[in-house]
Motif scaffolding. Structure first.
Motif, PDB file in Angstrom:
ATOM      1  N   ARG A   1      24.273   1.518 -26.912  1.00 59.99           N
ATOM      2  CA  ARG A   1      25.378   1.433 -27.859  1.00 59.99           C
ATOM      3  C   ARG A   1      26.472   2.391 -27.417  1.00 59.99           C
ATOM      4  O   ARG A   1      26.213   3.406 -26.758  1.00 59.99           O
ATOM      5  CB  ARG A   1      24.926   1.761 -29.281  1.00 59.99           C
ATOM      6  N   SER A   2      27.686   2.078 -27.796  1.00 63.54           N
ATOM      7  CA  SER A   2      28.840   2.906 -27.489  1.00 63.54           C
ATOM      8  C   SER A   2      28.784   4.189 -28.310  1.00 63.54           C
ATOM      9  O   SER A   2      28.268   4.209 -29.424  1.00 63.54           O
ATOM     10  CB  SER A   2      30.106   2.111 -27.829  1.00 63.54           C
ATOM     11  N   THR A   3      29.310   5.271 -27.749  1.00 64.93           N
ATOM     12  CA  THR A   3      29.401   6.538 -28.481  1.00 64.93           C
ATOM     13  C   THR A   3      30.868   6.973 -28.511  1.00 64.93           C
ATOM     14  O   THR A   3      31.724   6.341 -27.908  1.00 64.93           O
ATOM     15  CB  THR A   3      28.578   7.659 -27.799  1.00 64.93           C
ATOM     16  N   ASP A   4      31.117   8.070 -29.206  1.00 67.83           N
ATOM     17  CA  ASP A   4      32.453   8.667 -29.218  1.00 67.83           C
ATOM     18  C   ASP A   4      32.595   9.740 -28.141  1.00 67.83           C
ATOM     19  O   ASP A   4      33.604  10.435 -28.095  1.00 67.83           O
ATOM     20  CB  ASP A   4      32.735   9.293 -30.586  1.00 67.83           C
ATOM     21  N   TYR A   5      31.591   9.864 -27.283  1.00 63.83           N
ATOM     22  CA  TYR A   5      31.600  10.888 -26.239  1.00 63.83           C
ATOM     23  C   TYR A   5      32.231  10.344 -24.957  1.00 63.83           C
ATOM     24  O   TYR A   5      32.101   9.166 -24.632  1.00 63.83           O
ATOM     25  CB  TYR A   5      30.178  11.364 -25.918  1.00 63.83           C
ATOM     26  N   TRP A   6      32.893  11.266 -24.226  1.00 62.25           N
ATOM     27  CA  TRP A   6      33.546  10.914 -22.965  1.00 62.25           C
ATOM     28  C   TRP A   6      33.168  11.955 -21.918  1.00 62.25           C
ATOM     29  O   TRP A   6      32.945  13.121 -22.248  1.00 62.25           O
ATOM     30  CB  TRP A   6      35.064  10.898 -23.120  1.00 62.25           C
TER      31      TRP A   6
ATOM     32  N   ARG B   1      34.020   6.548 -21.108  1.00 64.14           N
ATOM     33  CA  ARG B   1      33.213   6.502 -22.332  1.00 64.14           C
ATOM     34  C   ARG B   1      31.731   6.562 -21.975  1.00 64.14           C
ATOM     35  O   ARG B   1      31.302   6.007 -20.977  1.00 64.14           O
ATOM     36  CB  ARG B   1      33.474   5.210 -23.109  1.00 64.14           C
TER      37      ARG B   1
ATOM     38  N   ASP C   1      27.512   6.535 -18.363  1.00 64.35           N
ATOM     39  CA  ASP C   1      28.797   5.829 -18.371  1.00 64.35           C
ATOM     40  C   ASP C   1      28.619   4.414 -17.808  1.00 64.35           C
ATOM     41  O   ASP C   1      29.592   3.755 -17.484  1.00 64.35           O
ATOM     42  CB  ASP C   1      29.877   6.612 -17.619  1.00 64.35           C
TER      43      ASP C   1
ATOM     44  N   TYR D   1      27.683   5.892 -23.155  1.00 66.83           N
ATOM     45  CA  TYR D   1      26.848   4.982 -23.932  1.00 66.83           C
ATOM     46  C   TYR D   1      25.470   5.610 -24.058  1.00 66.83           C
ATOM     47  O   TYR D   1      25.006   6.309 -23.158  1.00 66.83           O
ATOM     48  CB  TYR D   1      26.751   3.619 -23.235  1.00 66.83           C
TER      49      TYR D   1
END
Length: 138
Positions: free
Chosen positions: A11-16, A21, A49, A23
């Protein structure tokens, strides 16, 4: 024979990280490497990533192609540094050569492999540019 025990689920996260981005794996998986003669586990919660595809190549390759599980496996190997970089890169080559399940819009499954030219380009790219990522642990 080289194989994954489970399909890729993330799932996608708000972390970079490094402008990409991240996951999170919703389920871990294990890959048996014939090359290494052992299993490699990528745990649930692992951040990746997916594929670190340079901007100039994104018209041709995507970080979430159907062989993205190979990218995640490679990220894990770079993160743990449990083997030398050359072996980690060869395991990426090995994993890219496996058939992956691909589903069309009607839910019909077929098996696809990473095209030979893409596989070679991905492998050469990590051999040329992967050193800094390996040194920092992913």
């Amino acid at each position: 024979m080289s194989a994954y025990t489970e399909p890729l689920s993330y799932r996608s996260t708000d972390y970079w990280r490094n402008g990409r981005r991240l996951y999170e794996l919703e389920a871990g998986f294990t890959f048996y490497s014939e090359l290494a003669q052992r299993s490699i586990t990528v745990p649930v919660g692992f951040l990746t990533d997916l594929g670190s595809i340079p901007a100039f190549a994104r018209w041709w390759l995507s970080s979430d192609d159907f062989w993205a599980q190979a990218y995640v496996l490679h990220d894990r190997l770079y993160h743990t540094r449990e083997m030398d970089r050359a072996t980690a890169d060869l395991i990426l080559w090995e994993a890219l050569g496996l058939p992956y399940r691909v589903y069309d819009e009607d839910g019909v499954m077929r098996r696809e492999t990473c095209p030979a030219l893409a596989r070679s380009a991905i492998y050469q790219a990590v051999r040329i540019g992967g050193g800094p990522a390996y040194q920092r642990g992913g």
